[in-house]
Design an enzyme around this catalytic site. Structure first.
Site, PDB file in Angstrom:
ATOM      1  N   CYS A 381       0.839  -1.208   0.000  1.00 26.40           N
ATOM      2  CA  CYS A 381       0.000   0.000   0.000  1.00 26.40           C
ATOM      3  C   CYS A 381       0.873   1.257   0.000  1.00 26.40           C
ATOM      4  O   CYS A 381       1.437   1.614  -1.014  1.00 26.40           O
ATOM      5  CB  CYS A 381      -1.004  -0.046   1.142  1.00 26.40           C
ATOM      6  SG  CYS A 381      -2.478   0.909   0.783  1.00 26.40           S
ATOM      7  N   HIS A 507      -3.710  -5.103   0.358  1.00 26.81           N
ATOM      8  CA  HIS A 507      -3.185  -5.648   1.619  1.00 26.81           C
ATOM      9  C   HIS A 507      -3.264  -7.175   1.604  1.00 26.81           C
ATOM     10  O   HIS A 507      -4.218  -7.748   2.146  1.00 26.81           O
ATOM     11  CB  HIS A 507      -3.976  -5.092   2.805  1.00 26.81           C
ATOM     12  CG  HIS A 507      -3.719  -3.645   3.046  1.00 26.81           C
ATOM     13  ND1 HIS A 507      -2.674  -3.203   3.835  1.00 26.81           N
ATOM     14  CD2 HIS A 507      -4.314  -2.532   2.568  1.00 26.81           C
ATOM     15  CE1 HIS A 507      -2.657  -1.888   3.854  1.00 26.81           C
ATOM     16  NE2 HIS A 507      -3.645  -1.449   3.084  1.00 26.81           N
ATOM     17  N   GLU A 509      -1.742  -9.261   3.327  1.00 22.24           N
ATOM     18  CA  GLU A 509      -1.643  -9.864   4.666  1.00 22.24           C
ATOM     19  C   GLU A 509      -3.023 -10.222   5.218  1.00 22.24           C
ATOM     20  O   GLU A 509      -3.143 -11.107   6.065  1.00 22.24           O
ATOM     21  CB  GLU A 509      -0.901  -8.915   5.625  1.00 22.24           C
ATOM     22  CG  GLU A 509      -1.639  -7.650   6.052  1.00 22.24           C
ATOM     23  CD  GLU A 509      -1.473  -6.478   5.089  1.00 22.24           C
ATOM     24  OE1 GLU A 509      -1.140  -6.714   3.912  1.00 22.24           O
ATOM     25  OE2 GLU A 509      -1.696  -5.325   5.509  1.00 22.24           O
TER      26      GLU A 509
HETATM   27  N1  GLN Z   1      -2.009   6.733   2.645  1.00 18.66           N
HETATM   28  C1  GLN Z   1      -2.074   5.978   1.438  1.00 18.66           C
HETATM   29  C2  GLN Z   1      -3.417   6.132   0.729  1.00 18.66           C
HETATM   30  O1  GLN Z   1      -4.382   6.554   1.332  1.00 18.66           O
HETATM   31  C3  GLN Z   1      -1.793   4.515   1.694  1.00 18.66           C
HETATM   32  C4  GLN Z   1      -2.839   3.865   2.527  1.00 18.66           C
HETATM   33  C5  GLN Z   1      -2.389   2.555   3.113  1.00 18.66           C
HETATM   34  O2  GLN Z   1      -1.197   2.259   3.126  1.00 18.66           O
HETATM   35  N2  GLN Z   1      -3.302   1.786   3.642  1.00 18.66           N
HETATM   36  O3  GLN Z   1      -3.538   5.823  -0.420  1.00 18.66           O
END
Ligand code: GLN
Length: 536
Positions: A381, A507, A509
């Protein structure tokens, strides 16, 4: 007709009720039962989506896009079943729904009260999970008995006991037995008082699960049985497990907890099928070696903030019968051109998801270090977004590359807001959430890991790789190995010139399970093992 198990907690918080509930789920599945799990939380937030990781740990995301309590992660990992929006309910959600119905005139002029209106809403949420194909609904009540916030939940589950009949409902109470060193013994009084508090409400527990650091012994069991009004065989000891939380179902099974449940509900009692689970636990308990993974993030001192991530790394290790040492590295340690000393013993670097600018300079520096030195790198992410910024700056030569999240006026906004996010006003529930499909490019590291072209992974973010920079990044050698099926969103990137450099916008995970380690974690650990071997 579905049966219900209600799990409450007493004495202290952080008893590991979620893991116990999840373990009971696993045990019931091992006895051939079909189950469904529910977490009820007494706090007033509508969901944990807007809560700080410092307060609430990780926000778990379901396939259908709920931002939920991290216990749902335990439920999925232990039971192998997906949870949904209906699997996690807070007091805030209950009040919100009741008040909206009130505004809508649904209560036909009645005075709205805690009992019956709030308790009815709670019962409706619980009963919504009962279904012809669900034998047992396992409900964990968050918080500790005695909390004011939890009263309506306890009242509601007491009512369900009356309405469904006592042999269709089971109450499991978890307590803690402190060991007083000076007296050299475990103390039962707090448990007695906590059960007394439950009985005041009208709930008599059928099973007592006792967390302690020492074995209970016969005398303590008998004492608890007498004072808490629980049969002595239903006083279950849950001593701190030595190696892994996945031992808990086995510890409970040894004491016959699954048998007690089946007898209580008068259900058929087929033998327990725990073979694959035992094999998995054995691989974790007796590893053939280990690797060290450095996590470069902001919450390095806060393991709950990366709960699923840590578990997924351990699953990835177990897939190779290796243990994984997780080394938290504060992102700040990488700032101002420094390389933290710990780096010399790290076999892989992972940059996890996060929000906000703090720490991102360090993350970008860590990624550069991994890319240039050939240490396996996994970005998740925000980790992908930082990897794109790093690549744009140091390989494409765009010195002003940044994300508009951190630098709204960046000269090269290689990561920027998605169109629909520009319009969002509320912070809660307004991100790109839940499972989305992704198409993989054949021949890539990503494709090799998954072994298929079409995958589905869970998201929680607002920002995206800016499509205007795609050609420049690709021309400089970055491979966009995963895209949304319409080709509009970059979901995965990798560096083919590197031993293992993969970053993902989702994600992974969240979907890794001990019996089914996620392919990307499996392969990341595999690459780290090769690095480890070459260093030795
Ligand atoms: N802050 C980044 C976004 O909003 C990444 C978000 C995250 O890592 N969950 O896109």
């Amino acid at each position: 007709m579905s049966k219900y198990i209600f799990i409450t907690g007493g004495v202290v918080s952080s008893l590991g009720k979620g893991i116990t509930a999840a373990s009971i789920g696993r045990l019931l599945i091992s006895r051939g039962l079909r189950i469904c799990m529910l977490k009820m939380d007494p706090y007033l937030n509508i969901d944990p989506g807007t809560m700080s990781p410092y307060q609430h740990g990780e926000v778990y995301v379901t396939d259908d896009g709920a931002e939920a309590d991290l216990d749902l992660g335990h439920y999925e990992r232990f039971t192998g079943q997906p949870t949904t929006r209906a699997s996690s309910v807070s007091s805030g959600r209950i009040y919100w729904d009741v008040l909206q119905k009130e505004r809508h005139g649904d209560y036909l002029g009645h005075t709205i009260q805690m009992i019956p209106h709030i308790t009815d809403e709670i019962k409706t949420r619980i009963r919504a999970l009962a279904a012809p194909d669900v034998d047992i609904v396992v409900v964990e009540i968050g918080g500790t008995v005695g909390d004011i916030e939890g009263l309506t939940f306890l009242e509601a589950i007491r009512q369900i006991g009356l309405e469904e009949g006592r042999d269709s409902v089971m109450y499991v109470h978890m307590t803690y037995l402190p060991f007083i060193r000076a007296a050299g013994e475990l103390k039962t009084k707090p448990s007695q008082q906590s059960v007394a508090k439950l009985r005041e409400i009208g709930i008599v527990p059928d099973v007592l699960v006792c967390r302690s650091e020492q074995p209970l012994g016969e005398e303590i069991r008998r004492k608890l049985s007498l004072f808490c009004n629980v049969p002595v065989h239903a006083v279950i000891e849950e001593i701190d497990v030595r190696h892994t939380i996945y031992e808990v179902p086995l510890v409970l099974a040894e004491q016959g907890l699954d048998e007690i449940i089946l007898v209580h509900f008068r259900l058929a009692r087929p033998g327990a099928k725990l073979g694959p689970w035992k094999t998995m636990v054995d691989a974790i308990v007796h590893p053939a070696g280990g690797v060290t993974i450095g996590i470069v993030g902001k919450y390095s001192t806060l393991p709950d903030a990366y709960k699923s991530l840590h578990e997924a790394l351990h699953h990835g290790g177990a897939a190779h019968r290796r243990s994984v040492e997780i080394l938290p590295i504060s992102a700040e340690a990488f700032e101002a051109g420094r390389i933290p000393e710990d780096m010399s013993r790290v076999d892989g670097i992972l940059v996890p998801g996060d929000f906000g600018k703090r720490g991102t300079d360090g993350m970008i520096a860590a990624i550069r270090y991994a890319r240039e030195t050939g240490i396996p790198f996994f970005g998740i992410c925000l980790g992908l977004q930082c990897a794109v910024i790093e690549y744009a700056r140091h390989v494409c030569g765009l010195a002003g590359a940044h994300s508009t999240e951190f630098e709204p006026a960046a000269t090269d906004p290689v990561v920027c807001l998605m169109e629909e996010q520009e319009k969002a006003v509320d912070l809660g529930g307004s991100m790109r959430l839940g499972a989305w499909p992704c198409t993989l490019k054949p021949g890539t590291t990503a494709f090799k890991a998954y072994g298929t072209e079409r995958i589905s992974e869970r998201h929680r973010h607002r920002y995206e790789v800016n499509n205007r920079y795609r050609t420049r990044l690709e021309a400089a050698g970055l491979v966009l190995s995963g895209l949304s099926p319409d080709g509009n969103l970059v979901e995965m990137i990798e560096c083919p010139a590197h031993p293992w450099f993969v970053a993902v916008q989702f994600h992974p995970e969240l979907k890794s399970q001990p019996l089914q380690p996620h392919p990307l974690f499996r392969d990341f650990i595999g690459a780290a093992l090769r690095r480890h071997a070459s260093r030795a």
